[in-house]
Structure formats: C-alpha cells, structure tokens
Design a protein around this motif. Structure first.
Motif, PDB file in Angstrom:
ATOM      1  N   UNK A  24       0.699  -1.142   0.040  1.00 30.65           N
ATOM      2  CA  UNK A  24      -0.098   0.055   0.048  1.00 30.65           C
ATOM      3  C   UNK A  24       0.944   1.407   0.044  1.00 30.65           C
ATOM      4  N   UNK A  25       1.622   1.401  -0.863  1.00 27.86           N
ATOM      5  CA  UNK A  25       2.720   2.314  -0.909  1.00 27.86           C
ATOM      6  C   UNK A  25       2.503   2.957  -2.648  1.00 27.86           C
ATOM      7  N   UNK A  26       2.930   4.244  -2.962  1.00 28.75           N
ATOM      8  CA  UNK A  26       3.113   4.565  -4.271  1.00 28.75           C
ATOM      9  C   UNK A  26       4.144   3.799  -4.999  1.00 28.75           C
ATOM     10  N   UNK A  27       4.207   3.475  -6.241  1.00 30.94           N
ATOM     11  CA  UNK A  27       5.330   2.771  -6.919  1.00 30.94           C
ATOM     12  C   UNK A  27       6.499   3.640  -7.318  1.00 30.94           C
ATOM     13  N   UNK A  28       7.580   2.897  -7.479  1.00 32.15           N
ATOM     14  CA  UNK A  28       8.807   3.602  -7.805  1.00 32.15           C
ATOM     15  C   UNK A  28       8.752   3.669  -9.439  1.00 32.15           C
ATOM     16  N   UNK A  29       8.412   4.735 -10.012  1.00 32.65           N
ATOM     17  CA  UNK A  29       7.790   4.781 -11.330  1.00 32.65           C
ATOM     18  C   UNK A  29       9.266   4.811 -12.224  1.00 32.65           C
ATOM     19  N   UNK A  30      10.147   5.330 -11.763  1.00 32.28           N
ATOM     20  CA  UNK A  30      11.352   5.204 -12.721  1.00 32.28           C
ATOM     21  C   UNK A  30      12.393   4.219 -12.260  1.00 32.28           C
ATOM     22  N   UNK A  31      11.851   3.044 -11.498  1.00 31.29           N
ATOM     23  CA  UNK A  31      13.060   2.174 -11.094  1.00 31.29           C
ATOM     24  C   UNK A  31      13.502   1.602 -12.093  1.00 31.29           C
ATOM     25  N   UNK A  32      14.628   0.803 -11.938  1.00 30.42           N
ATOM     26  CA  UNK A  32      15.434   0.250 -12.871  1.00 30.42           C
ATOM     27  C   UNK A  32      14.908  -1.054 -13.240  1.00 30.42           C
TER      28      UNK A  32
END
Length: 247
Positions: A24-32
């Motif tokens: 239940x957290x915001x995703x890491x949009x620019x994640x590797x």
C-alpha cells in the motif's frame, strides 16, 4: 467513517506481511528494470462499488504467486468516489505473459477483473505502455499523496513523442507548481495513447494549479490544442494506493 474515507485513509488490504514487498505505497515509477507498464481504469459506479473493487482485486494479488519479473501492482481510488486505476510494472512483456499463462481461468479473472471500463485509458483489460520521459522534481524529494492521471489520444508514435517532447521543452524539464512532485509520461505500445502519471503532494495542490498556470487559455493548454493528431482526454485524481511494490 464512509467507504471513501476508508479508501483515502490508506487502510491496508494485506492479509499479512509479504517478504520482499512493501504494501500500500506509491510505486517507484522510474525504478531500474521496469520494461513493461500496464495501466487500466474502471468505473465502479459508487463509493461502495469502488471499495469492493479495491478489496477484491488487491486480495487476489495478495494471494497470487508472484514471479521474479513482477515489480509492482498498485490500485488507486478516484477522488470522485467511483473510479479505480491500476498501475503495474513488469520487467518485460515475456515475464507478464508467462505469469498470465500460468494462472487458471478463475485466477486470471480475479487478478485482471474490474468493473466497467472507463474507456479513456484502456479498454476492458490493461493497456501496455512504456515510460518515455519524466518531468523531475524541484529541490529535495517529497512523498506523493495524490496521483493525477492525465490522458491523451494520439495519432501514432510521432504525435505522442511530439506532445511529450514539446511539453518538456515548454516547461523546462522541471515539474512546476507548488505541490507538484513529478510527472511521468507513458506511451502505449501502439502509439495511440499517452498517459501522464503525475505525482502531487495533495489533491488540493493540483486543484490550485489547475486554476492557475494549467487553466484553459494558458501556454500549456494552448500548446496542446495546437498539435495535430493529439486529443486531450482530461484528468482524474487518485489517492489511497493499495497493492504490492517489490523492495
């Protein structure tokens, strides 16, 4: 507490902690490593329907076996009390397709299912996107409290890239506005959709910005309206992330 208040409070749907994932957290949009992004949107009809859709879909993903190619799947509740947005990240198309093939019919329906499609982001199932470019934050990092989904219909990849590149050139590559954190522009595989996943501190901060520099007749809207092959489809505000993000 109302259904909508429950959704916005961030109350967890998780049945228990899942090793290696944040819940239940915001995703890491620019994640590797994120090669494929799946975005879909539904109209649940009411706050009660919205909560039922969030509960059912999130619970199905909590129970599903998740392969190494799965990076995140987060559901958001629209501030309109009825819409639901799905944002998922996979390492590749092949990883996602292998996962889907491994599910039985009932599991596939529970994992992918939702109410009636809204229609301006995807159809009845998720649309495949790639992250193209981002407007990055000013100053130090801030935690998002609201996702604003902005959608466009485009005539193909050239029109989609012209839209995104022109916006970043116009704005200068830095997310503007008090309360604006970052904007991430995704282009669908077939080039017919652009989705801006825009992170804000609060829904109210975005409302203030819409009334100011993003108002109709301002430079941003004038640029968009002057582009051939680009049709703005509006925006929706979302809060209350519910789902799994690989750590």
């Amino acid at each position: 507490m109302t259904s909508q208040e429950n959704v916005q409070s961030g109350e967890s749907l998780a049945t228990g902690p899942r090793a290696g994932f944040s819940t239940d957290v915001f995703p890491q949009v620019r994640r590797a490593g994120a090669g494929l992004v799946l975005i879909s949107e539904w109209d649940a009809g009411s706050p009660e329907g919205q909560r039922a859709a969030l509960d059912g879909m999130a619970r199905a993903w909590e129970e599903a076996p998740l392969p190494a190619g799965f990076l995140s799947r987060v559901l958001f509740a629209g501030t309109d009390g009825r819409s639901v947005l799905n944002y998922g990240q996979w390492t590749s198309d092949a990883a996602y397709e292998e996962f889907v093939r491994g599910q039985d019919t009932g599991s596939r329906e529970r994992i992918a299912g939702g109410p009636a499609a809204v229609g301006d982001v995807g159809d009845t199932g998720p649309t495949r996107y790639r992250l193209y470019r981002s407007l990055l934050p000013q100053g130090g990092p801030q935690a998002p409290g609201c996702l604003v989904r902005v959608a466009f219909r485009t005539a193909g990849h050239d029109a989609a890239r012209e839209l995104v590149d022109g916006l970043l050139d116009l704005i200068g590559g830095i997310q503007p506005g008090e309360g604006g954190i970052a904007s991430h522009f995704h282009i669908s595989e077939d080039g017919t959709r652009v989705v801006n996943y825009s992170e804000w501190t609060t829904a109210e901060a975005h409302e203030r910005e819409i009334a100011g520099s993003l108002r109709r007749g301002g430079p941003v809207m004038a640029f968009i309206e002057g582009l051939a092959g680009v049709e703005p489809l509006g925006f929706r505000r979302y809060v209350g992330p519910r789902g799994l993000v690989r750590e």
